[in-house]
Design a protein around this motif. Structure first.
Motif, mmCIF file in Angstrom:
data_model
loop_
_atom_site.group_PDB
_atom_site.id
_atom_site.type_symbol
_atom_site.label_atom_id
_atom_site.label_comp_id
_atom_site.label_asym_id
_atom_site.label_seq_id
_atom_site.Cartn_x
_atom_site.Cartn_y
_atom_site.Cartn_z
ATOM 1 N N UNK A 78 0.840 -1.188 0.000
ATOM 2 C CA UNK A 78 0.000 0.000 0.000
ATOM 3 C C UNK A 78 0.881 1.247 0.000
ATOM 4 N N UNK A 79 0.325 2.361 -0.502
ATOM 5 C CA UNK A 79 1.063 3.618 -0.575
ATOM 6 C C UNK A 79 1.115 4.284 0.802
ATOM 7 N N UNK A 80 1.967 5.325 0.933
ATOM 8 C CA UNK A 80 2.097 6.027 2.208
ATOM 9 C C UNK A 80 0.784 6.680 2.616
ATOM 10 N N UNK A 81 0.046 7.217 1.641
ATOM 11 C CA UNK A 81 -1.240 7.854 1.966
ATOM 12 C C UNK A 81 -2.246 6.827 2.460
ATOM 13 N N UNK A 82 -2.231 5.643 1.864
ATOM 14 C CA UNK A 82 -3.156 4.593 2.297
ATOM 15 C C UNK A 82 -2.753 4.014 3.642
ATOM 16 N N UNK A 83 -1.443 4.046 3.945
ATOM 17 C CA UNK A 83 -0.955 3.495 5.211
ATOM 18 C C UNK A 83 -1.558 4.197 6.428
ATOM 19 N N UNK A 84 -2.009 5.442 6.232
ATOM 20 C CA UNK A 84 -2.600 6.183 7.345
ATOM 21 C C UNK A 84 -3.884 5.511 7.829
ATOM 22 N N UNK A 85 -4.545 4.806 6.904
ATOM 23 C CA UNK A 85 -5.804 4.141 7.252
ATOM 24 C C UNK A 85 -5.605 2.645 7.451
ATOM 25 N N UNK A 86 -4.780 2.049 6.570
ATOM 26 C CA UNK A 86 -4.526 0.614 6.697
ATOM 27 C C UNK A 86 -3.282 0.278 5.877
ATOM 28 N N UNK A 87 -2.295 -0.333 6.498
ATOM 29 C CA UNK A 87 -1.074 -0.699 5.778
ATOM 30 C C UNK A 87 -1.072 -2.191 5.479
ATOM 31 N N UNK A 88 -0.573 -2.523 4.303
ATOM 32 C CA UNK A 88 -0.488 -3.927 3.908
ATOM 33 C C UNK A 88 0.863 -4.145 3.231
ATOM 34 N N UNK A 89 1.633 -5.064 3.769
ATOM 35 C CA UNK A 89 2.929 -5.431 3.220
ATOM 36 C C UNK A 89 2.986 -6.949 3.166
ATOM 37 N N UNK A 90 2.511 -7.519 2.078
ATOM 38 C CA UNK A 90 2.461 -8.973 1.938
ATOM 39 C C UNK A 90 3.467 -9.429 0.890
ATOM 40 N N UNK A 91 4.231 -10.459 1.227
ATOM 41 C CA UNK A 91 5.161 -11.058 0.279
ATOM 42 C C UNK A 91 4.961 -12.567 0.272
ATOM 43 N N UNK A 92 4.562 -13.105 -0.883
ATOM 44 C CA UNK A 92 4.396 -14.542 -1.058
ATOM 45 C C UNK A 92 5.504 -15.030 -1.975
ATOM 46 N N UNK A 93 6.199 -16.070 -1.546
ATOM 47 C CA UNK A 93 7.341 -16.598 -2.282
ATOM 48 C C UNK A 93 7.234 -18.109 -2.363
ATOM 49 N N UNK A 94 7.575 -18.657 -3.533
ATOM 50 C CA UNK A 94 7.622 -20.115 -3.615
ATOM 51 C C UNK A 94 8.735 -20.546 -4.557
ATOM 52 N N UNK A 95 9.234 -21.750 -4.303
ATOM 53 C CA UNK A 95 10.145 -22.432 -5.212
ATOM 54 C C UNK A 95 9.451 -23.696 -5.701
ATOM 55 N N UNK A 96 9.520 -23.920 -7.010
ATOM 56 C CA UNK A 96 9.009 -25.143 -7.628
ATOM 57 C C UNK A 96 10.098 -25.728 -8.511
ATOM 58 N N UNK A 97 10.101 -27.041 -8.673
ATOM 59 C CA UNK A 97 11.016 -27.623 -9.646
ATOM 60 C C UNK A 97 10.632 -27.114 -11.033
ATOM 61 N N UNK A 98 11.508 -27.324 -12.011
ATOM 62 C CA UNK A 98 11.191 -26.903 -13.378
ATOM 63 C C UNK A 98 10.048 -27.731 -13.966
ATOM 64 N N UNK A 99 9.646 -28.776 -13.252
ATOM 65 C CA UNK A 99 8.469 -29.564 -13.629
ATOM 66 C C UNK A 99 7.315 -29.284 -12.676
ATOM 67 N N UNK A 100 7.385 -28.130 -12.024
ATOM 68 C CA UNK A 100 6.294 -27.564 -11.225
ATOM 69 C C UNK A 100 5.932 -28.371 -9.983
ATOM 70 N N UNK A 101 6.870 -29.107 -9.423
ATOM 71 C CA UNK A 101 6.649 -29.727 -8.112
ATOM 72 C C UNK A 101 6.931 -28.691 -7.025
#
Length: 270
Positions: A78-101
């Motif tokens: 979220x932007x600094x202006x939006x942070x005044x009302x509600x802040x969101x800092x989400x990071x989703x990370x994944x590793x998969x094999x090259x065959x998508x396991x």
């Protein structure tokens, strides 16, 4: 009843939801290393959609424990202006094999003063699925659990990477695919439901013919839609819009830029 079970079994095989006795592999036909997608993020504020930040999704070929793998991440800010009302800092990370396991998943979520971390570590000893899960709660305490589910198990990012390579030819509106998914230190049942086709205008000014895929979680005999993906109706299946149904309200993400896409986006319409 036998016919219904047979149809479900065929659907699971066709859509790539494998049993634990088989290797949880799937051919990637939709993306290549170096794909980088950017989005504008909107939040529903008193029945008005307001731009509150941005999101990005990237996939690159990397290494995981010394072996080639895809590293994919989804980041929302979220932007600094939006942070005044509600802040969101989400990071989703994944590793998969090259065959998508699936190999590893991490979700770090900061929403206002609440911060949690969820992790899932996947392994496949003797063709079986083994998932070790970790949760850091908002009070800083840690919980670990281990599961050996009978079917290939996913997280929100790895199932979406796989879904992008599904072949939608012959799909009918309402088709559903069930699969186990990690949730904190639990494994719950989830569903991908095909909602049909529609045309979506992205924030880059272009319109795209899209497939709708709804990600639904099922727990205690109740269903809750978590995210609805609108992906291009071509071989890339690039997410053009994401509708996110959050605990604190609703958010949307609209595509702004797409770099490193594998093929031509033939779904673009005038």
């Amino acid at each position: 009843m036998k016919i219904r079970k047979l149809i479900l079994a065929i659907a699971l095989i066709v859509m790539g939801v494998c049993s634990a006795q088989a290797q949880c592999k799937f051919k990637n036909t939709a993306f290549k290393s170096g794909e980088f997608l950017t989005y504008n993020l909107y939040f529903n504020w008193k029945f008005v959609w307001v731009k509150v930040g941005n999101a990005s999704m990237s996939t690159v070929e990397s290494r995981y424990h010394g072996k080639s793998a895809y590293r994919s991440s989804l980041i929302t800010r979220t932007s600094e202006s939006a942070d005044k009302f509600f802040s969101m800092r989400d990071t989703l990370l994944c590793y998969n094999t090259t065959e998508l396991e699936p190999l590893y998943f991490r979700k770090g979520a900061r929403e206002s003063d609440r911060y949690t971390v969820d992790e899932a570590f996947y392994s496949y000893p003797n063709g079986k699925v083994h998932v070790k899960q970790h949760r850091q709660k908002k009070d800083g305490t840690h919980v670990w659990k281990t599961h050996t589910p009978e079917a290939c198990t996913f997280d929100m990012i790895s199932i979406f990477l796989r879904a992008r390579s599904f072949n939608p030819e012959g799909w009918k509106k309402g088709n559903r695919i069930s699969f186990p998914i990690t949730d904190g230190v639990k494994i719950i049942n989830a569903v991908l439901e095909y909602k049909g086709k529609t045309t979506i205008k992205a924030d880059n000014g272009h319109k795209y013919r899209c497939l709708q895929l709804s990600y639904i979680e099922r727990e205690n005999h109740k269903e809750k839609e978590i995210v609805r993906f609108f992906v291009t109706d071509d071989e890339n299946h690039v997410p053009v819009r994401l509708d996110m149904f959050l605990k604190f309200g609703s958010a949307k993400a609209f595509l702004v830029g797409a770099k490193g896409v594998k093929g031509k986006m033939t779904s673009q319409v005038k």
